[in-house]
Write a protein that holds these residues in place. Structure first.
Motif, PDB file in Angstrom:
ATOM      1  N   GLN A  84      65.126 -51.486 -76.130  1.00 60.01           N
ATOM      2  CA  GLN A  84      65.275 -50.679 -74.922  1.00 60.01           C
ATOM      3  C   GLN A  84      66.754 -50.444 -74.600  1.00 60.01           C
ATOM      4  OE1 GLN A  84      61.792 -50.577 -72.136  1.00 60.01           O
ATOM      5  NE2 GLN A  84      62.478 -52.691 -71.898  1.00 60.01           N
ATOM      6  N   VAL A 144      69.750 -48.994 -71.762  1.00 56.31           N
ATOM      7  CA  VAL A 144      70.045 -48.857 -70.336  1.00 56.31           C
ATOM      8  C   VAL A 144      69.968 -47.382 -69.956  1.00 56.31           C
ATOM      9  CG1 VAL A 144      71.797 -49.208 -68.563  1.00 56.31           C
ATOM     10  CG2 VAL A 144      71.504 -50.907 -70.387  1.00 56.31           C
ATOM     11  N   GLU A 181      62.429 -51.785 -63.640  1.00 57.83           N
ATOM     12  CA  GLU A 181      62.632 -52.386 -64.954  1.00 57.83           C
ATOM     13  C   GLU A 181      62.594 -53.906 -64.851  1.00 57.83           C
ATOM     14  OE1 GLU A 181      62.584 -52.845 -68.383  1.00 57.83           O
ATOM     15  OE2 GLU A 181      63.635 -50.916 -68.395  1.00 57.83           O
ATOM     16  N   GLN A 182      61.865 -54.540 -65.780  1.00 59.73           N
ATOM     17  CA  GLN A 182      61.810 -56.000 -65.829  1.00 59.73           C
ATOM     18  C   GLN A 182      62.952 -56.504 -66.722  1.00 59.73           C
ATOM     19  OE1 GLN A 182      59.452 -57.631 -63.970  1.00 59.73           O
ATOM     20  NE2 GLN A 182      58.894 -55.591 -63.245  1.00 59.73           N
ATOM     21  N   THR A 183      64.163 -56.431 -66.220  1.00 50.81           N
ATOM     22  CA  THR A 183      65.345 -56.693 -67.043  1.00 50.81           C
ATOM     23  C   THR A 183      65.402 -58.122 -67.572  1.00 50.81           C
ATOM     24  OG1 THR A 183      66.595 -57.129 -65.024  1.00 50.81           O
ATOM     25  CG2 THR A 183      66.720 -54.905 -65.944  1.00 50.81           C
ATOM     26  N   ALA A 184      64.831 -59.072 -66.842  1.00 50.27           N
ATOM     27  CA  ALA A 184      64.881 -60.459 -67.306  1.00 50.27           C
ATOM     28  C   ALA A 184      64.065 -60.649 -68.573  1.00 50.27           C
ATOM     29  CB  ALA A 184      64.367 -61.384 -66.207  1.00 50.27           C
ATOM     30  N   THR A 213      63.083 -57.789 -70.750  1.00 49.36           N
ATOM     31  CA  THR A 213      63.322 -56.770 -71.792  1.00 49.36           C
ATOM     32  C   THR A 213      64.771 -56.654 -72.214  1.00 49.36           C
ATOM     33  OG1 THR A 213      63.547 -55.066 -70.081  1.00 49.36           O
ATOM     34  CG2 THR A 213      61.350 -55.430 -70.991  1.00 49.36           C
ATOM     35  N   ARG A 214      65.690 -57.021 -71.348  1.00 47.60           N
ATOM     36  CA  ARG A 214      67.127 -57.029 -71.660  1.00 47.60           C
ATOM     37  C   ARG A 214      67.590 -55.718 -72.309  1.00 47.60           C
ATOM     38  NH1 ARG A 214      65.091 -61.861 -73.256  1.00 47.60           N
ATOM     39  NH2 ARG A 214      65.158 -61.311 -75.466  1.00 47.60           N
ATOM     40  N   VAL A 229      69.875 -52.660 -73.530  1.00 48.98           N
ATOM     41  CA  VAL A 229      71.244 -52.704 -74.050  1.00 48.98           C
ATOM     42  C   VAL A 229      71.862 -51.305 -73.992  1.00 48.98           C
ATOM     43  CG1 VAL A 229      70.698 -54.624 -75.592  1.00 48.98           C
ATOM     44  CG2 VAL A 229      70.445 -52.266 -76.407  1.00 48.98           C
ATOM     45  N   GLN A 272      71.802 -50.115 -79.122  1.00 53.32           N
ATOM     46  CA  GLN A 272      70.465 -49.724 -79.576  1.00 53.32           C
ATOM     47  C   GLN A 272      70.522 -49.123 -80.978  1.00 53.32           C
ATOM     48  OE1 GLN A 272      68.694 -46.153 -77.987  1.00 53.32           O
ATOM     49  NE2 GLN A 272      66.687 -47.123 -77.779  1.00 53.32           N
ATOM     50  N   SER A 318      62.509 -47.517 -75.092  1.00 57.27           N
ATOM     51  CA  SER A 318      63.106 -47.810 -76.402  1.00 57.27           C
ATOM     52  C   SER A 318      63.210 -46.568 -77.279  1.00 57.27           C
ATOM     53  CB  SER A 318      62.259 -48.862 -77.119  1.00 57.27           C
ATOM     54  OG  SER A 318      60.893 -48.470 -77.143  1.00 57.27           O
TER      55      SER A 318
END
Length: 233
Positions: free
Chosen positions: A48, A50, A63-66, A68-69, A71, A76, A112
């Motif tokens: 995924q 940013v 967004e569930q950033t914790a 999926t993190r 980049v 990418q 992504s």
């Protein structure tokens, strides 16, 4: 993808190819089903990125950033390129699918893709596309033990020789006067999948007494050369 290995868990990722093949062999070698030689397809490999502020209006949710993190797009494309390079060097891998081609609009899902939801490309597209193109051309990575042989296509039309190849390759075109006198030699390079290269056939004597011998060798991961013999009509 190049450094993430899982020797002590049930997870198998692209870098765990040796582990995967060993497990397939342990499970099925010696049975009626293919095991360590089973063709492998990598599916749903996604990284995924940013979302830039100017594209934020195309998305909804959070967004569930914790988990999926996401980049930067540059990272990418680097990860997609590394994944293609790894897969290219793994002998039984037949295909590789990126998940997705286009971002999902729900931020709780997957961003992504290589395109935004409005169809415009991300900056990661060009490098990722090049990696897949170079894989088809046989030059995305140097692989220990991999030996490639090109599949050249050669045609004579009048005084012109048309030559193309599926892989990036080096060629040597030799004109012989029968039974075996070398008249001249032409050398050059071919880009895999590109438009055919046209070569002017050097002037020669009576037709039927000359042959062109083409030797084509892969530019990278070179194996046995392909040899084509063309009689001059």
């Amino acid at each position: 993808p190049a450094t993430t290995l899982h020797p002590n868990s049930s997870t198998v990722s692209i870098g765990d190819y040796g582990k995967l093949v060993a497990l397939l062999g342990k499970a099925f070698d010696g049975t009626g089903q293919a095991g360590s030689t089973l063709p492998v397809v990598y599916d749903e490999f996604g990284v995924q990125s940013v979302i830039p502020p100017e594209k934020a209006s195309l998305y909804t949710g959070t967004e569930q950033t914790a988990l999926t993190r996401p980049v930067p797009e540059e990272t990418q494309s680097l990860y997609y390129t590394q994944a293609v390079q790894l897969a290219f060097c793994e002998p039984t891998v037949e295909a590789f699918f990126v998940f997705h081609s286009v971002d999902e609009t729900n931020l709780a899902a997957w961003q992504s893709g290589l395109y935004y939801p409005d169809g415009t490309p991300k900056t990661s597209l060009a490098a990722t596309r090049l990696a897949f193109q170079e894989a088809h051309r046989g030059v995305v990575a140097r692989c220990p033990g991999l030996k490639l042989t090109p599949k050249p296509v050669a045609r004579l039309r009048g005084g012109t020789l048309s030559l193309s190849s599926d892989l990036d390759a080096r060629y040597v075109a030799q004109l012989f006067e029968l039974p075996g006198h070398l008249v001249t030699t032409l050398r050059g390079q071919l880009t895999g999948g590109a438009k055919a290269t046209s070569l002017a056939v050097p002037k020669h004597g009576p037709t039927g007494k000359y042959r062109i011998r083409l030797t084509v060798q892969a530019a990278m991961n070179a194996g046995p050369s392909a040899v084509v013999i063309l009689p001059l009509p």
